[in-house]
Design an enzyme around this catalytic site. Structure first.
Site, mmCIF file in Angstrom:
data_model
loop_
_atom_site.group_PDB
_atom_site.id
_atom_site.type_symbol
_atom_site.label_atom_id
_atom_site.label_comp_id
_atom_site.label_asym_id
_atom_site.label_seq_id
_atom_site.Cartn_x
_atom_site.Cartn_y
_atom_site.Cartn_z
ATOM 1 N N HIS A 1 5.714 -3.112 13.125
ATOM 2 C CA HIS A 1 4.979 -2.053 11.897
ATOM 3 C C HIS A 1 3.303 -1.868 12.748
ATOM 4 O O HIS A 1 2.808 -1.931 13.351
ATOM 5 C CB HIS A 1 4.889 -2.883 11.399
ATOM 6 C CG HIS A 1 4.757 -1.996 9.783
ATOM 7 N ND1 HIS A 1 3.130 -2.331 9.578
ATOM 8 C CD2 HIS A 1 5.113 -2.031 8.841
ATOM 9 C CE1 HIS A 1 3.043 -0.960 8.437
ATOM 10 N NE2 HIS A 1 4.805 -1.401 7.865
ATOM 11 N N CYS B 1 7.093 2.655 8.773
ATOM 12 C CA CYS B 1 6.614 2.965 9.059
ATOM 13 C C CYS B 1 6.996 1.981 10.955
ATOM 14 O O CYS B 1 5.976 1.098 11.365
ATOM 15 C CB CYS B 1 5.627 2.029 9.089
ATOM 16 S SG CYS B 1 4.534 1.751 7.484
#
Length: 374
Positions: A81, A327
């Site tokens: 992420h 993300c």
């Protein structure tokens, strides 16, 4: 949270009156609940933050900035992420440390342990990895990672946002040095997360933000600092949100994390199998039969269609899925795709929900086919 705002809305740690004492007790009780939830050795090892992103930035800006030197190595994976990538890019730029990236296995798209072993050297100071991938659903082999890290004395941080809410977590048993998690992923409020760290490490880390509550004594020209966790909680904290996070821990504990994990394996497997039966769908990540299983989410694409278009029509049918890069832009580039849609299940979802989703997906695909958009 409602009770706090209605009956004892006051600041914490800075008053002896009834409301302040009650608020402080509730706030610190929440810390103790989080500690028990992940089997921390002490509630003093729990630092409340705004979210997991802030928790990683805290470690990067304190431990990272004071311990990393030019030529030292930070190892992350291509599946991270952004919250577990950008902070390390920033600290690497400031310290001269090198950032290395572990690739994935070709067959199951899990962390390639052989590649990790190749990347690690005596200059490796930190291995920071996602515990459960928010896009691929793969579960990290923590024991294997710890074996590699111990061999060179590297510290290990786990991004546990997708594991803490979904499976039993024992930070003492795992042997890692830090984990981070967010409240909103475990049915708690937004705006609060936490960092867990070994007390010896937290005590060695300098403050990140200055202000009230993180001090011991303040003079005109210098200050001394409080012990952890107060050292890292400058200013008025998110009191109601911390209480809400504690309530979420209570709720999940009342169910039992073993039961939560077992149900998610069941519903996640059902989701995977149902989606696999839909024509033109490509799914990402390991199958449910993988050694460590997979999370109860599936990222996917439909051949010839953009994930956002698919998600928009699903929304019109009352089905909420996420679309975009989740993300994880580097991971999507690594996989050779621009975006994906992601369907996620939790303990409140049923097989009927999954059936409604796959039926709506089939209707969506048929609609685009009739429009000549395949």
């Amino acid at each position: 949270m409602d009770d706090y705002y209605r009956h004892y809305n006051s600041n914490v740690h800075r008053g002896v009156h009834y409301l302040s004492v009650k608020a402080t007790t509730a706030y610190e009780d929440a810390r103790a609940k989080v500690a028990r939830f992940i089997n921390a050795a002490s509630d003093r090892e729990i630092v409340f933050t705004r979210n997991a992103s802030e928790a990683i930035n805290l470690v990067a800006s304190t431990w990272g900035a004071t311990n990393l030197k030019p030529g030292d190595e930070i190892i992350v994976s291509v599946a991270e992420h952004h919250s577990n990538l950008v902070p390390w890019q920033m600290v690497a730029q400031k310290t001269g440390a090198l950032l290395k990236h572990v690739q994935l296995t070709q067959d199951t798209q899990e962390l390639d342990m052989e590649h990790l072993r190749e990347l690690v050297t005596p200059r490796t100071k930190l291995i920071s990895l996602v515990h459960v991938s928010n896009m691929l659903g793969g579960v990290l082999d923590v024991e294997a990672v710890m074996s590699v890290a111990r061999g060179v004395g590297a510290k290990v941080l786990l991004d546990s946002c997708q594991s803490v809410p979904h499976m039993p977590i024992d930070v003492q048993g795992m042997g890692v040095d830090w984990i981070v998690a967010s409240s909103h992923k475990m049915m708690g409020p937004t705006g609060i997360g936490f960092l867990w760290g070994r007390m010896s490490l937290l005590e060695s880390m300098p403050p990140w933000m200055g202000g009230g509550e993180m001090i011991q004594d303040v003079f005109l020209d210098h200050s001394t600092y409080a012990e952890p966790p107060a050292r890292f909680e400058a200013g008025t904290p998110s009191i109601a949100e911390a209480i809400g996070l504690g309530a979420a821990c209570d709720y999940l504990s009342s169910i039992g994390m073993d039961k939560v994990h077992a149900y998610e394996q069941e519903i996640g497997g059902y989701l995977y199998d149902k989606l696999a039966s839909v024509n033109k769908v490509t799914m990402y990540g390991p199958p449910p039969t993988a050694k460590r299983g997979r999370a109860s989410l599936v990222s996917f694409n439909v051949g010839g269609l953009h994930a956002t278009d698919v998600s928009t029509l699903l929304d019109a049918s009352g089905v909420a899925v996420r679309s975009g890069h989740h993300c994880t832009q580097p991971l999507h580039r690594y996989l050779g795709i621009g975006a994906s849609a992601r369907a996620s299940c939790y303990i409140y979802n049923t097989q009927h929900d999954v059936d409604l989703f796959t039926d709506a997906l089939k209707e969506t695909i048929d609609f685009f086919a009739q429009m000549g958009m395949e």
